[in-house]
Enzyme design. Structure first.
Site, short mmCIF file in Angstrom:
data_model
loop_
_atom_site.label_atom_id
_atom_site.label_comp_id
_atom_site.label_asym_id
_atom_site.label_seq_id
_atom_site.Cartn_x
_atom_site.Cartn_y
_atom_site.Cartn_z
N PHE A 138 0.86 -1.19 0.00
CA PHE A 138 0.00 0.00 0.00
C PHE A 138 0.88 1.23 0.00
O PHE A 138 1.78 1.36 0.84
CB PHE A 138 -0.91 0.02 1.24
CG PHE A 138 -1.83 1.22 1.27
CD1 PHE A 138 -2.98 1.24 0.50
CD2 PHE A 138 -1.52 2.33 2.05
CE1 PHE A 138 -3.82 2.36 0.50
CE2 PHE A 138 -2.36 3.45 2.05
CZ PHE A 138 -3.51 3.46 1.28
N ASP A 223 9.32 2.19 1.12
CA ASP A 223 8.24 2.96 1.73
C ASP A 223 8.24 2.62 3.22
O ASP A 223 7.76 1.57 3.64
CB ASP A 223 6.92 2.57 1.05
CG ASP A 223 5.71 3.25 1.68
OD1 ASP A 223 5.83 3.74 2.81
OD2 ASP A 223 4.66 3.27 1.03
N LYS A 252 3.54 9.50 8.51
CA LYS A 252 2.90 9.00 9.73
C LYS A 252 3.55 9.50 11.03
O LYS A 252 3.27 10.61 11.46
CB LYS A 252 2.83 7.47 9.70
CG LYS A 252 1.72 6.95 8.77
CD LYS A 252 1.40 5.52 9.05
CE LYS A 252 0.32 4.95 8.14
NZ LYS A 252 -1.03 5.41 8.46
C1 LIG Z 1 3.12 2.03 3.82
C2 LIG Z 1 2.25 3.22 3.55
N1 LIG Z 1 2.52 4.02 2.52
C3 LIG Z 1 1.78 5.10 2.26
C4 LIG Z 1 0.69 5.42 3.03
C5 LIG Z 1 -0.12 6.64 2.71
O1 LIG Z 1 0.08 7.63 3.67
P1 LIG Z 1 -0.95 8.85 3.82
O2 LIG Z 1 -2.25 8.28 4.29
O3 LIG Z 1 -0.30 9.76 4.82
O4 LIG Z 1 -1.06 9.49 2.48
C6 LIG Z 1 0.37 4.61 4.11
C7 LIG Z 1 -0.82 4.91 4.93
O5 LIG Z 1 -1.37 4.04 5.58
C8 LIG Z 1 1.15 3.48 4.38
O6 LIG Z 1 0.88 2.66 5.40
#
Ligand SMILES: Cc1ncc(COP(=O)(O)O)c(C=O)c1O
Length: 418
Positions: A138, A223, A252
């Site tokens: 994700f 990520d 986060k």
């Molecule tokens: C691994 C990862 N990447 C990207 C995101 C996206 O982050 P945001 O909700 O701050 O756009 C999340 C959000 O849960 C995530 O867990």
């Protein structure tokens, strides 16, 4: 009659969230209070965000002092906190790197995708623009990060999505090797897949990904939006495998609740960007950077000793709960103390775990999460069968015991705990 908050919300907000009937109004450390004055242990931490705990005095002081001094200038001008935070992150990343600040995880990944394409066009050729990502991964909800997200069911309503993204099974180094080719700019992976249910790849997977990308001359982009900022016990999860990726994204927990995203790229890659190639009004503003610097001051001393100790306690407690899980009536306990429920497992690292109830669970994880909420414990059903726990890193062993007791109570309430 006066309409309730959920009724007022339904009239004026997009129906994109399915929320339980609770309104939190205050937080302190690992605890939250709702509008009726009920107290909760927050074992979700705003989805792995509130690393320093709610209303940590140092974070509050840093944010309020900065806001009272200089809140915003735009990125047209230099600001000290932005440079200081970048210096700190680059140092922790191992030096020789540069940062782009944004406001969220999706934006941090957008910047990663853009810098990868910008760099690769020059370094590898006009056609080398592909991004290889993992199934189950994700990466966000903007169009490009949705395209990068390896959950095909999420794509159709928003097509056409930007092209150039392919997906391989997570944890399979051979599949990754086969997918990387002349048209690839970068590989984008989570070190541990958060939204997929805290899926931990086989040991050595990230090292293999580093080798594969280095051999092919493409970027390894990690990520670390959910896994970073100490969640797994190290500041970056990839540090457990002793590798250095080319690009790392964070968000986060970086501001412990104050919105900020960061994309760290090795200097050679970052320098592919020219003035005007990318930008943001708010990204890296002085208040967000002050929040992140204060958060790092709180979090870094907790890594190693405190997080490892509390992690072991939480892992042991979850394993014990797993052994006590009871499934459908077709399942009969065996062995001396009974076998664990088939398919049930505990996954994770640091202070980031999934308790997967398995396919034979008589109720969905959502029902357990609701029962937990009713007993003053905040966890979320990260998948249909798994509960996610990501408490603030300041959580104590006593609070872990209290949270586990509330979770056992919730599992017992839905008939799943003996
Ligand atoms: C691994 C990862 N990447 C990207 C995101 C996206 O982050 P945001 O909700 O701050 O756009 C999340 C959000 O849960 C995530 O867990």
């Amino acid at each position: 009659m006066t309409p309730s908050l959920p009724e007022r919300e339904a009239a004026v907000l997009w129906p994109t969230y399915a929320r339980p009937q609770v309104e939190f109004v205050r937080g302190q450390g690992v605890r939250l209070w709702d509008s009726r004055g009920r107290e909760y242990l927050d074992f979700l931490g705003g989805i792995a965000v509130v690393a320093a705990g709610h209303a940590h005095p140092d974070v509050v002081a840093a944010v309020t002092t900065q806001l009272g001094t200089l809140g915003h200038t735009s990125n047209l001008y230099f600001t000290g906190p932005q440079v200081e935070l970048a210096e700190r992150l680059v140092d922790r990343f191992g030096g020789d790197a540069k940062v782009f600040f944004s406001n969220s995880g999706a934006e941090a990944n957008e910047a990663a995708i853009k810098v990868a394409r910008r760099w690769s066009r020059a370094a590898r050729g006009e056609d080398a623009t592909g991004i290889v990502a993992a199934l189950g991964g994700f990466h966000g909800r903007t169009l490009a990060t949705l395209a990068a997200t390896g959950k095909p069911a999420m794509h159709p309503p928003f097509q056409p999505l930007p092209p150039g993204f392919t997906h391989v099974p997570f944890g399979d180094a051979d599949a990754l090797r086969a997918a990387v080719g002349p048209g690839t700019a970068a590989v984008l992976l989570e070190p541990i897949q958060g939204e997929a249910g805290i899926r931990v790849p086989p040991a050595g997977y990230l090292r293999a990904a580093r080798e594969i990308t280095a051999e092919a001359g493409v970027l390894l982009m990690l990520d670390e939006i959910q896994s970073g900022m100490g969640r797994t016990g190290r500041l970056f999860a990839h540090q457990h495998e002793g590798i250095r990726p080319d690009v790392v994204t964070m968000a986060k927990a970086l501001g412990s609740g104050y919105p900020i995203g960061a994309t760290i790229a090795s200097s050679e890659v970052a320098d592919a960007m020219q003035v005007g190639d990318h930008g943001t009004t708010f990204g890296g503003n002085p208040v967000a950077c002050a929040a992140a610097l204060a958060t790092l001051d709180v979090v870094e001393p907790l890594l190693g000793g405190h997080v490892d100790k509390v992690s072991a306690r939480l892992a042991d407690g979850l394993q014990e709960l797993r052994w006590r899980l009871v499934g459908r009536s077709t399942w009969a306990p065996g062995g001396e103390d009974g076998d664990p429920l088939p398919g049930a497992e505990v996954r994770g690292a640091g202070l980031w775990f999934a308790l997967d109830l398995g396919e034979q669970a008589p109720v969905p994880a959502k029902q357990v999460a609701l029962a937990a909420l009713g007993r003053g414990l905040v966890v979320n059903p990260v998948t249909d069968t798994a509960l996610r726990l990501a408490p603030p890193l300041v959580v104590t062993e006593e609070e872990v015991d209290e949270g586990l007791a509330r979770l056992a109570g919730a599992l017992g309430e839905v008939g799943m705990c003996r």
